[in-house]
Design a protein around this motif. Structure first.
Motif, PDB file in Angstrom:
ATOM      1  N   UNK A 190      85.405  26.848   5.847  1.00 41.10           N
ATOM      2  CA  UNK A 190      84.619  28.076   5.758  1.00 41.10           C
ATOM      3  C   UNK A 190      84.140  28.467   7.155  1.00 41.10           C
ATOM      4  N   UNK A 191      83.002  27.974   7.554  1.00 39.34           N
ATOM      5  CA  UNK A 191      82.495  28.298   8.892  1.00 39.34           C
ATOM      6  C   UNK A 191      83.372  27.693   9.984  1.00 39.34           C
ATOM      7  N   UNK A 192      84.012  26.558   9.674  1.00 39.59           N
ATOM      8  CA  UNK A 192      84.911  25.955  10.656  1.00 39.59           C
ATOM      9  C   UNK A 192      86.043  26.876  11.057  1.00 39.59           C
ATOM     10  N   UNK A 193      86.509  27.712  10.109  1.00 36.09           N
ATOM     11  CA  UNK A 193      87.571  28.671  10.439  1.00 36.09           C
ATOM     12  C   UNK A 193      87.132  29.614  11.550  1.00 36.09           C
ATOM     13  N   UNK A 194      85.847  29.979  11.540  1.00 33.58           N
ATOM     14  CA  UNK A 194      85.326  30.889  12.555  1.00 33.58           C
ATOM     15  C   UNK A 194      85.204  30.206  13.917  1.00 33.58           C
ATOM     16  N   UNK A 195      84.531  29.063  13.963  1.00 40.59           N
ATOM     17  CA  UNK A 195      84.247  28.449  15.267  1.00 40.59           C
ATOM     18  C   UNK A 195      85.517  27.935  15.928  1.00 40.59           C
ATOM     19  N   UNK A 196      86.474  27.450  15.133  1.00 41.86           N
ATOM     20  CA  UNK A 196      87.749  27.003  15.713  1.00 41.86           C
ATOM     21  C   UNK A 196      88.528  28.194  16.245  1.00 41.86           C
ATOM     22  N   UNK A 199      87.056  29.278  19.533  1.00 39.34           N
ATOM     23  CA  UNK A 199      87.354  28.343  20.625  1.00 39.34           C
ATOM     24  C   UNK A 199      88.782  28.519  21.131  1.00 39.34           C
ATOM     25  N   UNK A 200      89.734  28.702  20.209  1.00 41.80           N
ATOM     26  CA  UNK A 200      91.126  28.864  20.619  1.00 41.80           C
ATOM     27  C   UNK A 200      91.352  30.193  21.336  1.00 41.80           C
ATOM     28  N   UNK A 201      90.675  31.249  20.888  1.00 45.15           N
ATOM     29  CA  UNK A 201      90.794  32.542  21.571  1.00 45.15           C
ATOM     30  C   UNK A 201      90.265  32.436  22.997  1.00 45.15           C
ATOM     31  N   UNK A 202      89.140  31.744  23.159  1.00 41.32           N
ATOM     32  CA  UNK A 202      88.511  31.657  24.478  1.00 41.32           C
ATOM     33  C   UNK A 202      89.244  30.720  25.428  1.00 41.32           C
ATOM     34  N   UNK A 203      89.688  29.568  24.917  1.00 42.42           N
ATOM     35  CA  UNK A 203      90.126  28.508  25.824  1.00 42.42           C
ATOM     36  C   UNK A 203      91.530  27.989  25.552  1.00 42.42           C
ATOM     37  N   UNK A 204      92.254  28.622  24.642  1.00 46.21           N
ATOM     38  CA  UNK A 204      93.659  28.303  24.481  1.00 46.21           C
ATOM     39  C   UNK A 204      93.933  27.114  23.575  1.00 46.21           C
ATOM     40  N   UNK A 205      95.190  26.671  23.540  1.00 48.02           N
ATOM     41  CA  UNK A 205      95.640  25.681  22.558  1.00 48.02           C
ATOM     42  C   UNK A 205      94.888  24.358  22.644  1.00 48.02           C
TER      43      UNK A 205
END
Length: 364
Positions: A190-196, A199-205
């Motif tokens: 749920x919320x993990x989908x958002x924070x992950x 993080x990937x958008x900001x800092x990559x794979x």
């Protein structure tokens, strides 16, 4: 990819499947207030929800009891939005694509990355848009952090801390808190989908993932206090916290770089405003927060004791997601959130679940 027959000047006709929290608070209001989109049909068999929708959107919206009614009139629609429970996302998106309709799916797109990639392949095969509603990319604090990173204000980022914490000592029940794996419940997805995703958008794979997932509350059936650590391929470490058991909330963001840090407390106001019935087209300063909630940028001292300078928070912009969807369907503009991006986030979520279960670091 378009997959729509709408013509310039004619609003694209949208059918919304589900009118619970996601459908009524987020999707329906944003669709209805986006230029170029028209909320045509809502799928819900619940009479109270139908009345709620009718009171807000009037007689211009029709209702269907089942999604199958939409496939039968696919030529009358231009977009399907799926805001129903998580376990229905894959079968409904599959059916919509096979009916020849572009699709927006609320997060998480699927329960596994493999399912997400199968959906992406089907959409590509049919030449149809498949997008995932990751509205937190348009949170005010996230937009502000992206601006700081683009401008190099923090130097090289070493650590990204992100918290989506709540204090809900009593479980509310429902499918989101079900222990049945088929429901794809729990905070990790749920919320993990958002924070992950952020993080990937900001800092990559991600290169590796470590996680801790606990069931803290009496009567709870699935994770309600979860931590995810990502080591990105560029060396940045993301520490992500999602919790329903946090009696004292931490900062939403704490970002530490070689030149400075950024600390931001409080949640973006858009969800609360939508819940209260406020609408983007009727609010002059949509997504704007008071100066008292601005984050601070600085080094060497806590922001709580005056360290750093206030950083004006950019306005949150949830309406931008559906504006981008309209542009993608009408003009072939980029898909704002692709299924492949969702699959990459699901790779991390699956690794986190395995890590928490086995007590190991999982390499990707």
């Amino acid at each position: 990819m378009t997959g729509t027959t709408g013509t310039t000047g004619t609003p694209l006709r949208v059918a919304l499947i589900g009118y619970g929290l996601a459908g009524s608070v987020f999707h329906a209001p944003l669709i209805a207030t986006t230029e170029g989109l028209a909320l045509d049909t809502i799928v819900t068999s619940n009479p109270e929800r139908q009345e709620q929708a009718r009171a807000e959107f009037g007689d211009g919206v029709s209702f269907a009891a089942t999604p199958e009614e939409l496939w039968a009139r696919a030529d009358e629609l231009d977009l399907i939005v799926i805001a129903s429970p998580n376990k229905t996302h894959v079968p409904l998106a599959t059916a919509a694509l096979k009916a020849g309709l572009p699709v927006v799916v609320d997060k998480p797109l699927a329960g596994t990355a493999a399912e997400a990639r199968e959906l992406a392949a089907l959409a590509d095969e049919r030449g149809l848009l498949l997008s995932v509603f990751q509205n937190r990319r348009w949170d005010n604090d996230f937009l502000t952090l992206r601006k700081l990173l683009d401008e190099g204000e923090l130097g090289d980022v070493w650590r990204f801390e992100s918290r989506f914490e709540r204090w809900r000592p009593q479980p509310k029940g429902g499918w989101r808190e079900s222990g049945d794996p088929a429901e794809i419940g729990g905070l990790l997805y749920d919320l993990g989908s958002h924070v992950v995703d952020q993080a990937l958008v900001l800092f990559g794979p991600a290169a590796s993932v470590y996680a801790e997932a606990d069931v803290r509350r009496p009567g709870a059936q699935t994770d309600d206090d979860t931590f995810i650590a990502i080591t990105h391929t560029n060396g940045v470490r993301s520490h992500l916290y999602v919790s329903a058991t946090t009696a004292q909330l931490g900062p939403r963001f704490r970002v530490l770089g070689s030149a400075a840090g950024y600390v931001k407390h409080g949640l973006d106001p858009q969800e609360a405003d939508l819940r209260e019935g406020k609408r983007p087209d009727a609010t002059a300063e949509w997504g704007v927060e008071p100066e008292s909630l601005w984050g601070r940028v600085g080094s060497g001292e806590s922001p709580l004791t005056g360290g750093g300078r206030p950083e004006p928070t950019l306005p949150g912009a949830y309406p931008a997601y559906y504006a981008a969807i309209a542009a993608a369907l009408r003009d072939g503009a980029p898909n704002p959130v692709t299924a492949q991006e969702a699959a990459a986030a699901l790779d991390v979520l699956e690794a986190a679940r395995r890590s928490a279960t086995e007590g190991t670091v999982v390499s990707l």
